[in-house]
Motif scaffolding. Structure first.
Motif, PDB file in Angstrom:
ATOM      1  N   LEU A   1      47.502  37.127  42.876  1.00 29.61           N
ATOM      2  CA  LEU A   1      46.792  35.709  42.392  1.00 29.61           C
ATOM      3  C   LEU A   1      48.210  34.656  42.607  1.00 29.61           C
ATOM      4  CD1 LEU A   1      45.948  36.738  38.751  1.00 29.61           C
ATOM      5  CD2 LEU A   1      44.409  35.968  40.651  1.00 29.61           C
ATOM      6  N   ARG A   2      49.420  34.771  42.639  1.00 24.90           N
ATOM      7  CA  ARG A   2      50.117  34.172  43.030  1.00 24.90           C
ATOM      8  C   ARG A   2      50.552  33.538  44.322  1.00 24.90           C
ATOM      9  NH1 ARG A   2      55.321  37.277  41.944  1.00 24.90           N
ATOM     10  NH2 ARG A   2      54.316  38.329  40.613  1.00 24.90           N
TER      11      ARG A   2
ATOM     12  N   GLU B   1      47.225  31.260  45.396  1.00 21.33           N
ATOM     13  CA  GLU B   1      46.759  30.292  44.629  1.00 21.33           C
ATOM     14  C   GLU B   1      46.664  28.895  45.433  1.00 21.33           C
ATOM     15  OE1 GLU B   1      49.315  28.317  41.532  1.00 21.33           O
ATOM     16  OE2 GLU B   1      49.009  30.366  40.888  1.00 21.33           O
TER      17      GLU B   1
ATOM     18  N   ASP C   1      36.809  36.719  45.285  1.00 22.03           N
ATOM     19  CA  ASP C   1      36.558  35.727  46.154  1.00 22.03           C
ATOM     20  C   ASP C   1      36.888  36.117  47.676  1.00 22.03           C
ATOM     21  OD1 ASP C   1      35.230  33.620  44.317  1.00 22.03           O
ATOM     22  OD2 ASP C   1      37.165  33.292  43.885  1.00 22.03           O
TER      23      ASP C   1
ATOM     24  N   ASP D   1      43.249  29.457  46.629  1.00 23.82           N
ATOM     25  CA  ASP D   1      42.565  28.921  45.687  1.00 23.82           C
ATOM     26  C   ASP D   1      41.008  30.347  45.719  1.00 23.82           C
ATOM     27  OD1 ASP D   1      40.947  28.670  43.283  1.00 23.82           O
ATOM     28  OD2 ASP D   1      40.146  26.930  43.934  1.00 23.82           O
ATOM     29  N   LEU D   2      41.740  31.167  45.276  1.00 22.88           N
ATOM     30  CA  LEU D   2      40.773  32.715  45.901  1.00 22.88           C
ATOM     31  C   LEU D   2      41.723  33.356  45.278  1.00 22.88           C
ATOM     32  CD1 LEU D   2      41.029  32.959  49.476  1.00 22.88           C
ATOM     33  CD2 LEU D   2      38.848  31.350  47.960  1.00 22.88           C
ATOM     34  N   ARG D   3      40.581  33.289  44.096  1.00 22.13           N
ATOM     35  CA  ARG D   3      40.638  35.522  42.673  1.00 22.13           C
ATOM     36  C   ARG D   3      40.238  36.354  43.628  1.00 22.13           C
ATOM     37  NH1 ARG D   3      35.870  34.253  39.094  1.00 22.13           N
ATOM     38  NH2 ARG D   3      34.878  33.843  41.327  1.00 22.13           N
ATOM     39  N   PRO D   4      40.887  37.155  43.613  1.00 21.37           N
ATOM     40  CA  PRO D   4      40.149  39.132  44.041  1.00 21.37           C
ATOM     41  C   PRO D   4      38.908  39.053  44.713  1.00 21.37           C
ATOM     42  CG  PRO D   4      42.383  39.315  42.360  1.00 21.37           C
ATOM     43  CD  PRO D   4      41.436  37.859  42.326  1.00 21.37           C
TER      44      PRO D   4
ATOM     45  N   ILE E   1      47.475  42.821  41.652  1.00 21.00           N
ATOM     46  CA  ILE E   1      46.567  41.752  41.539  1.00 21.00           C
ATOM     47  C   ILE E   1      47.356  40.239  40.646  1.00 21.00           C
ATOM     48  CG2 ILE E   1      44.571  40.783  39.862  1.00 21.00           C
ATOM     49  CD1 ILE E   1      43.104  43.664  40.277  1.00 21.00           C
ATOM     50  N   SER E   2      48.294  40.863  40.475  1.00 21.48           N
ATOM     51  CA  SER E   2      49.220  39.703  39.398  1.00 21.48           C
ATOM     52  C   SER E   2      49.961  39.076  40.487  1.00 21.48           C
ATOM     53  CB  SER E   2      49.500  40.282  38.579  1.00 21.48           C
ATOM     54  OG  SER E   2      50.913  40.691  38.676  1.00 21.48           O
TER      55      SER E   2
END
Lengths: 177, 177
Positions: free
Chosen positions: B63-64, B67, B75, B70-73, B59-60
């Motif tokens: 996220l990078r 970016e 989303d 602009d989507l989180r997991p 996940i880390s």
DNA sequence: TATTGTTATACTCTATAACTATA
DNA sequence: TATAGTTATAGAGTATAACAATA
């Protein structure tokens, strides 16, 4: 298990697909706008997705079975590190378990208030404090560890012990970086 | 990798240990109260621990690399389900991804506000709404999916593709209940 | 009577800045 | 100057109750 007709095109080991139109067509070919069984074949190819779902499954069982001990996963992990490393410092626990120092303070305080751990002066560094299990703490943790080991067996009853060992080894290879 | 001398006694496949005194002694035998390398051998036998650590690692990276989109997991998961199941309803997404309905409302609203998804009247149920990707939504998701596939390969560079497939299959067997 | 989508809200988890005592 | 432990606080994530519209 998801629909294999679309899964086969998505699970192949080759380079990433350029478009998703094929699976879209497959999913919406029968009716116009309604969906029966949801196709999650693509998400199921992602380790991040699978690892998170598996972790949440184990944790939900953990929460139920650990209720008698009033231990969340993080509390158990902290106790485990203290149990197996007497004299460990808060900072070492933070580094080991990826917990930010401000978020550990309350947990330590709570475990100490419950009489499960004791903070002794660090022998060489007066800033730090060595953490130890108390006798009641050791007794509770010993039972909790047996419970944890048992629930792991219960939640992995769909795979063999050998597969579980393989699974754990592969997961460690992913996060040990 | 942790110290194998203690790990061997903890990783055995037999019944749970009754006490933890052996590993405590091993960890604190050299010095009185200070700890060098932290022994996490027991935690490393737990699928819940390993799966969570691996998920957080993936996940880390996710996220990078996500970016730019602009989507989180979560989303990305929602977009993925909509992309592969046009016309899917909010409730179906909730059941599929284990999201509580009140927590999905804001995500859907946000994705719609960004012009990535559209809510069309459901053909047979006037309470529900069918979710679809817009053309820009499809374009962004297609790129994001390729990025997701790519980052998975990067984060699993310590295991073979065959091992990754085994890993994903075993994880699915754990959470598919 | 049950379900879909929604609002409001509370609770938990995680992250950042800044401080003190000591190294 | 850097580190261990701490406080305060903000933000993100997750949970429950209750409602209107429709099945």
């Amino acid at each position: 298990m998801a629909d294999n007709s679309t899964a086969n095109t998505l699970r192949r080991t080759g380079p990433p697909r350029k478009t998703i139109s094929a699976s879209r067509a497959a999913a919406s070919a029968d009716t116009a706008g309604t969906v029966g069984t949801i196709d999650t074949a693509y998400l199921q190819t992602l380790l991040g997705y699978n690892a998170r779902r598996a972790a949440l499954t184990v944790i939900s069982v953990f929460l139920r079975r650990m209720e008698p001990y009033d231990l969340r996963p993080v509390d158990f992990s902290v106790l485990s590190v203290v149990a197996h490393n007497p004299g460990v410092t808060s900072r070492q626990i933070c580094n080991t378990l990826d917990i930010l120092p401000p978020n550990l303070v309350g947990m330590i305080k709570s475990l100490q208030k419950r009489g499960l751990i004791a903070r002794l002066p660090h022998p060489t560094d007066r800033r730090a404090q060595g953490l130890h299990l108390t006798e009641p703490g050791l007794q509770l943790y010993t039972e909790a560890q047996a419970t944890a080991t048992g629930l792991e067996q219960a939640v992995t009853d769909r795979i063999t012990p050998a597969e579980l060992q393989t699974l754990n080894e592969l997961l460690r290879k992913v996060y040990a970086r």
